[in-house]
Design an enzyme around this catalytic site. Structure first.
Site, short mmCIF file in Angstrom:
data_model
loop_
_atom_site.label_atom_id
_atom_site.label_comp_id
_atom_site.label_asym_id
_atom_site.label_seq_id
_atom_site.Cartn_x
_atom_site.Cartn_y
_atom_site.Cartn_z
N PHE B 117 1.01 -0.51 -0.32
CA PHE B 117 -0.03 0.04 -0.08
C PHE B 117 0.71 0.85 -0.13
O PHE B 117 2.02 1.67 0.63
CB PHE B 117 -0.95 -0.42 1.03
CG PHE B 117 -2.31 -0.21 1.06
CD1 PHE B 117 -3.47 -0.81 0.18
CD2 PHE B 117 -3.41 1.15 1.12
CE1 PHE B 117 -4.27 -1.08 -0.17
CE2 PHE B 117 -4.36 1.36 0.85
CZ PHE B 117 -4.79 0.16 0.39
N GLN B 231 -7.88 15.02 3.22
CA GLN B 231 -7.08 14.18 2.10
C GLN B 231 -7.85 13.97 0.87
O GLN B 231 -9.28 13.64 0.98
CB GLN B 231 -7.33 12.75 2.43
CG GLN B 231 -6.91 11.93 1.64
CD GLN B 231 -6.24 10.85 2.29
OE1 GLN B 231 -6.39 9.54 3.12
NE2 GLN B 231 -4.05 10.80 3.18
N HIS B 233 -7.67 11.95 -2.47
CA HIS B 233 -7.57 10.20 -3.10
C HIS B 233 -7.29 10.75 -4.48
O HIS B 233 -7.67 11.47 -5.26
CB HIS B 233 -8.55 9.24 -2.57
CG HIS B 233 -7.89 8.17 -2.78
ND1 HIS B 233 -7.64 7.31 -4.14
CD2 HIS B 233 -7.75 6.88 -2.36
CE1 HIS B 233 -7.15 5.92 -3.50
NE2 HIS B 233 -7.80 5.99 -2.88
N LEU B 243 -14.84 5.77 -5.31
CA LEU B 243 -13.67 5.63 -5.45
C LEU B 243 -12.78 3.96 -6.06
O LEU B 243 -13.64 3.47 -5.73
CB LEU B 243 -12.97 4.53 -3.69
CG LEU B 243 -12.21 4.78 -3.60
CD1 LEU B 243 -11.02 5.76 -3.70
CD2 LEU B 243 -12.12 4.52 -2.07
N GLU B 246 -6.99 1.81 -4.21
CA GLU B 246 -5.28 1.84 -3.91
C GLU B 246 -4.67 0.77 -3.88
O GLU B 246 -4.14 0.28 -4.70
CB GLU B 246 -5.24 2.83 -2.78
CG GLU B 246 -3.33 3.04 -2.44
CD GLU B 246 -2.91 3.85 -1.68
OE1 GLU B 246 -3.63 4.60 -1.52
OE2 GLU B 246 -2.32 3.54 -0.78
N ARG B 277 -0.29 9.39 -1.00
CA ARG B 277 -1.74 10.04 -1.75
C ARG B 277 -1.20 11.22 -2.32
O ARG B 277 -1.66 12.17 -3.01
CB ARG B 277 -2.71 9.49 -0.02
CG ARG B 277 -2.76 7.94 -0.98
CD ARG B 277 -4.50 7.87 0.37
NE ARG B 277 -5.11 7.17 -0.26
CZ ARG B 277 -6.06 5.83 0.60
NH1 ARG B 277 -6.37 6.52 1.87
NH2 ARG B 277 -6.47 4.66 0.29
N HIS B 345 -11.46 12.54 -0.35
CA HIS B 345 -11.89 11.49 0.34
C HIS B 345 -11.68 10.62 2.11
O HIS B 345 -12.50 10.11 2.56
CB HIS B 345 -10.39 10.65 0.02
CG HIS B 345 -10.67 8.69 0.17
ND1 HIS B 345 -11.69 8.15 -0.11
CD2 HIS B 345 -9.19 7.98 1.18
CE1 HIS B 345 -11.04 6.98 0.31
NE2 HIS B 345 -9.78 7.33 0.85
N ARG B 380 -2.65 11.08 6.39
CA ARG B 380 -2.79 9.67 6.70
C ARG B 380 -1.99 8.61 5.56
O ARG B 380 -2.64 9.22 4.11
CB ARG B 380 -4.67 9.39 6.57
CG ARG B 380 -4.74 7.70 7.12
CD ARG B 380 -6.03 8.04 7.21
NE ARG B 380 -7.18 7.83 6.19
CZ ARG B 380 -7.76 7.08 5.38
NH1 ARG B 380 -7.25 5.66 5.21
NH2 ARG B 380 -8.37 7.51 4.26
#
Lengths: 256, 569
Positions: B117, B231, B233, B243, B246, B277, B345, B380
Site C-alpha cells: 500500500f 486528504q 485520493h 473510489l 489504492e 496520496r 476522500h 494519512r
C-alpha cells in the site's frame, strides 16, 4: 454525451397527508451514465424536496437505495435510465414491506430475522487474539465467501413470492447469512442455528422459485444457501430431529 | 418531551462506533450502551472502504517500521505517542476482527494475506479481496448483535449535545421514522460519526458524510484540530467520484498520462505509484496542468492502467474494481485503462482528543475519522484508517466504561431540559415552519462548489480568503432557509437541512484553519508558501467556534523518537 429527458412515475405515500398512496410524475434530464438514483436526487434538489427515499454510497455496497423499478427490485444507484428509453419508468417502494413514506420501507422484520439466525461466530472456546488468527484455507473460505457478500439490500425479499404470502418465512438473505456462518470453518454454531433454519417457517417453506438469486445485485445465490441448508438438515436429521431444541422449534408455538 | 437514559451513548454505528460499543460492554457487561445512528449501522460509510487495513503481522515487519512510515507519511505532524500506541494495538485488533469472522483473503498456509500500500515500506495491509470496509463493517455489526446490553437507535439523528457545567449529560435526537425529538441522557457520549467529505463537490464519501459529530463537538466548545488537513485520493472515477482503491496500485497498477508515460517517475521515483496520496494527487494535477492529461466530458483526467495484471489477478484480487469500472464507466479494466482524477476522500482533522479519545469536555469522547487523535498528521497512509477505527474505538469504549462507573446518572432537570426545549423550538418552530426562504439544496450546492474551487488541492491566500467569505455568506443564507417537506414522518428534507448546517461549521473550520497555516505540509499545499516551516508550524491547529469566525490556537506536536526530517521518497 447528449442529454435527454425522461418522465419518471414515482409512488408517493405521505401518511400525514393522505391514507392513500398515489403516483407523481417528474421530468428529469438524463444521459447515458445517469442512474435512477441520480434522477431521484435531481427531483429532490431541484423540484420537490418532499420526496423521501434512502441512499448513501451510490456505489452499490451500502444497500440502502433499493426500490421496485418497473416492478423489479433494483438498487437505484446501479440502474441506468437509458435502459428504459422509450418505455415508461415507474419507481415504487420495495414490494412485500410496509411503507413508511414514499420509497422508504419498514425493514424491522428483516432486522429481527437477522438477529434470530445468530450472525456471529459461535465457538465452544474463544482463543485470545494473542494466540494468533484462526487459520483458514482458500477452499474453506470459498465455502462461505459468496454468502458473506450479502449487503442486506433486501431486493431478495421484495422478489420472493413466498415471503409475499407468509411474512414469517425466514427468507433468502437471513438464510444465506445463517449458512454463511454454518459453512465457516471457524464456526461451531450449527447446533444453535439448525432449529431456526429448519423451523416450520425456515428453509422448508422455500419452493425453489429462485427469484432471490436472480435479483441479487452482488452475485449471492440465496437459493443455493437454502438448498445447502436443506441438504445439511436432511443429513443431520437422525441426530437433530430428536434433539430438544428441534422438537421445541417444530412443536406448535404458544404452549411454552 | 420524552427522555431515555443509558450509561454510555455512542453517536454513529460505523467501525469506530461499533467497536467502541462492543469494547464498553465487554469491559463492563452490566452497562447499558446506546448506539444512535442516522442510518442502519450496516449502511455506515465504513462499508465503502476497499483496499485493506494495516497491521504488523509478518516476521519481516516491525512496529517501528509501521510507526516510522506513518509518521513520515504524516509529514511529521502526527503525535508520535499516538502512532506508537496505534501500531502496537493494530495486530491485536486485526486478529480480534478475524476471530469475529471477518472473511479475510488467505495465503496458501491459511494466514491472512497482506498486500502493498502507498507509503508503507513493506507489505502489511490485510485485505478481504477489495471489500475490506464492507466485510469489516458487517462483521462488527453482526457481532454487536450478540450483546443484549447494546441498545440501538437506528435511523435516529442527533441534533445537539446537552451540557451542564462543562460536562456532557446527553443528546437530543430525532427519531426519523416518527419525526419526534427525544432527549437521551447518558453519563458519557462517544462521537463516532466519521468524516465530512460532503462539504466538497467531488468526493468519494457517501451522502451521509456530513460531519455531524465534528459540528456537535465544535458547538459544545470543543476545538476541531488540524481541519485544514484534507486528504485528496488520487483515483476517483471522474463523473461520480466513486473510489477506485489504492489496492489497484498495490497489486501493480500504473498511472499513465496521455503520452503513455508512468509519470510518477518524475515525482517519487523510489515509490512510483505507491507514493503517499497527497504527493500522487498533486502529481496528477501537475501532469494535467502541464498538458499531459486526457480531456473528457467531466474535465481532465489521467489513467489507471491494470491491463498488465491480467484477467485472473483482477478477478481474484480486485473484483470490486472490475465491477465498478464495468458498471459505472462501461469498461473492462483487463482490456481498457480506467479514467481517474483526484478528489476529497478523508479528513485527517477532527474533534480534538487525547490518546484515550477524551475531548477535554467532561464525558465527551471521540474516535475514528470524526476524531483527531493526531495519528495521521498532515497526510494519512492508505489502510491505516480502518485499523484506527478499531484501535481507538476500542480505547474509547474501554476508557468510557471505566469512567462511567464513577459517575452519577444525569437527571432530566435544568439546564438539560431547558436546552432540549430550546432545541425543539429551533428545529420545529424555526427551521420546519419557516416559509418562503431559500431552498437548502442551493445553499448546499454553492458550499460544495466554493470548497472545491477555493479550498482544493492547491491553495493560496486569495483562494482561502474567498473561501472564508463564501462560507460566512452561506451561513447567513442558512438562517433564512426553508424546507419543502413540512411533515414529521421520515422527513429527509429536514434532516438534510440540519446536516447542511453541520457541514457549514466543518467547512468554516477547514477554510479558516487552512488560511492560518502559512506553510505547505502533507495534504495542505500552499502555492504562496511552498515549503514546510517547522520553526513556525510544527504544531496542531485548534479551531474554536466563535460567532465571527473561529478562534485559532495551537498545540505542539508530540515527538518521541523520530526527529522531523525532509520527507523524501
Amino acid at each position: 454525451m447528449e442529454t435527454d429527458t425522461a418522465t419518471i412515475r414515482v409512488a408517493r405515500y405521505r401518511p400525514e397527508k393522505s391514507e392513500k398512496p398515489y403516483f407523481q410524475e417528474y421530468k428529469v434530464p438524463y444521459r447515458k451514465d445517469t442512474v435512477v438514483l441520480d434522477a431521484l436526487n435531481q427531483v429532490k434538489a431541484e423540484q420537490d424536496g418532499t420526496l423521501a427515499y434512502r441512499w448513501s454510497c451510490r456505489m452499490g455496497v451500502c444497500g440502502s437505495c433499493g426500490a421496485n423499478v418497473n416492478g423489479v427490485p433494483k438498487l437505484t444507484c446501479a440502474t441506468f435510465l437509458h435502459e428504459f428509453k422509450g418505455k415508461s419508468l415507474t419507481i415504487e417502494p420495495l414490494a412485500n414491506f410496509p411503507v413508511i413514506k414514499d420509497l422508504v420501507v419498514n425493514i424491522d422484520d428483516f432486522m429481527e430475522k437477522l438477529l434470530k439466525v445468530k450472525p456471529w461466530i459461535i465457538r465452544d472456546k474463544q482463543s485470545p487474539p494473542e494466540e494468533g488468527e484462526y487459520k483458514q484455507s482458500g477452499k474453506e473460505l470459498d465455502r462461505y465467501a459468496q454468502f458473506s457478500s450479502c449487503i442486506n439490500c433486501l431486493l431478495c425479499y421484495a422478489a420472493c413470492p413466498i415471503y409475499g404470502l407468509n411474512e414469517d418465512f425466514l427468507g433468502p438473505a437471513a438464510t444465506a447469512l445463517a449458512y454463511r456462518y454454518i459453512a465457516d470453518s471457524r464456526d461451531q454454531g450449527k447446533k444453535a442455528r439448525f432449529p431456526i433454519v429448519h423451523d416450520l417457517e425456515g428453509v422448508w417453506e422455500c419452493t425453489l422459485i429462485g427469484e432471490c438469486s436472480v435479483v441479487c445485485p452482488k452475485g449471492v445465490d440465496p437459493m443455493l444457501a437454502i438448498q445447502k441448508t436443506k441438504i445439511l438438515g436432511a443429513m443431520e436429521a437422525p441426530k437433530t430431529m430428536l434433539s430438544p431444541e428441534t422438537l421445541k422449534a417444530i412443536l406448535p408455538r404458544g404452549g411454552e | 418531551m420524552e427522555h431515555l437514559t443509558h450509561d454510555i451513548l455512542v453517536v454513529g454505528g460505523g467501525a469506530a462506533g461499533l467497536r467502541a460499543g462492543i469494547a464498553a460492554v465487554e469491559r463492563s457487561p452490566k452497562l447499558s450502551v446506546a448506539i444512535v445512528s442516522k442510518v442502519y449501522p450496516m449502511r455506515s460509510h465504513t462499508v465503502s472502504a476497499e483496499g485493506g487495513m494495516a497491521a504488523v503481522t509478518r516476521e519481516y515487519d516491525s512496529l517501528d517500521s509501521h510507526a516510522y512510515d506513518t509518521i513520515k507519511g504524516s509529514d511529521f505532524l502526527a503525535d508520535q505517542d499516538s502512532v506508537e500506541y496505534f501500531v502496537k494495538q493494530a495486530p491485536h485488533e486485526a486478529v480480534q476482527l478475524e476471530h469475529w469472522g471477518c472473511p479475510f483473503s488467505r495465503d496458501p498456509d491459511g494466514r491472512i494475506s497482506v498486500r502493498a500500500f502507498g507509503g508503507m515500506s513493506v507489505k502489511r495491509t490485510l485485505f478481504a479481496t477489495d471489500k475490506i470496509g464492507f466485510h469489516l463493517l458487517h462483521t462488527l455489526f453482526q457481532t454487536s448483535l450478540k450483546y443484549d446490553r447494546i441498545h440501538r437507535y437506528d435511523e435516529w439523528f442527533v441534533t445537539s449535545l446537552l451540557t451542564n457545567a462543562n460536562r456532557v449529560e446527553g443528546v437530543t435526537a430525532i427519531d426519523i421514522r416518527t419525526g419526534e425529538l427525544f432527549t437521551i441522557l447518558a453519563k458519557a457520549v462517544i462521537i463516532a460519526t466519521g468524516g465530512c467529505g460532503r462539504v466538497f463537490q467531488f468526493t468519494t464519501n457517501g451522502w451521509i458524510k456530513t460531519g455531524d459529530g465534528m459540528a456537535l463537538a465544535y458547538r459544545a466548545g470543543v476545538p476541531l484540530k488540524d481541519m485544514e488537513m484534507v486528504q485528496y485520493h488520487p483515483t476517483l472515477l471522474p463523473n461520480t467520484g466513486i473510489l477506485i482503491t489504492e489496492a489497484a496500485r498495490g497489486e501493480g497498477g500504473y498511472l499513465i498520462n496521455k503520452d503513455g508515460e508512468r509519470f510518477m517517475k518524475r515525482y517519487v521515483p523510489g515509490k512510483m505509484e505507491l507514493g503517499p496520496r497527497d504527493i500522487i494527487s498533486r502529481s496528477e494535477l501537475t501532469e494535467i496542468k502541464e498538458g499531459r492529461g486526457f480531456e473528457g466530458r467531466y474535465g481532465s483526467y489521467v489513467e489507471l492502467d491494470l491491463r498488465h495484471l491480467g484477467e485472473k489477478k483482477i478477478e481474484e484480487k480486485l473484483p470490486f474494481v472490475k465491477e465498478l469500472a464495468e458498471k459505472y464507466v462501461g469498461i473492462d479494466p483487463a482490456h481498457d485503462p480506467i479514467p481517474v482524477r483526484p478528489g476529497q476522500h478523508y479528513q485527517m482533522g477532527g474533534v480534538h482528543t487525547n490518546i484515550e479519545g477524551f475531548t477535554g469536555l467532561g464525558g465527551l469522547y471521540a474516535a475514528g475519522e470524526a476524531a483527531c487523535v493526531s495519528m495521521n498528521g498532515a497526510n494519512r497512509l492508505g489502510s491505516n484508517s480502518l485499523t484506527e477505527c478499531l484501535v481507538y474505538g476500542a480505547v474509547a469504549g474501554e476508557t468510557v466504561a471505566d469512567y462511567v462507573a464513577k459517575q452519577p446518572t444525569p437527571s432530566f432537570g435544568n439546564p438539560v431540559q431547558g436546552l432540549a426545549m430550546t432545541e425543539e423550538t429551533r428545529i420545529y418552530d424555526g427551521l420546519l415552519k419557516h416559509e418562503n426562504g431559500e431552498r437548502t439544496s442551493t445553499i448546499r450546492i454553492d458550499m460544495q462548489k466554493g470548497m472545491e474551487e477555493h479550498v482544493g488541492i492547491f491553495r493560496d491566500e486569495n483562494s482561502l480568503r474567498e473561501g472564508c467569505r463564501i462560507i460566512e455568506d452561506l451561513k447567513k443564507r442558512m438562517t433564512n432557509s426553508t424546507v419543502d417537506d413540512k411533515d414529521r414522518v421520515f422527513n429527509t428534507d429536514l434532516v438534510s437541512a440540519l446536516e447542511l448546517d453541520f457541514m457549514l461549521d466543518c467547512a468554516e473550520a477547514i477554510t479558516y484553519s487552512a488560511r492560518a497555516r502559512t506553510e505547505s505540509r502533507g495534504a495542505h499545499s500552499r502555492i504562496d508558501y511552498p515549503k514546510r516551516d517547522d520553526t513556525s508550524f510544527l504544531k496542531h491547529t485548534l479551531a474554536y467556534r466563535n460567532p465571527n469566525g473561529p478562534r485559532m490556537e495551537y498545540l505542539p506536536v508530540t515527538i518521541t523518537r523520530w526527529k522531523p526530517e525532509e520527507r523524501v521518497y
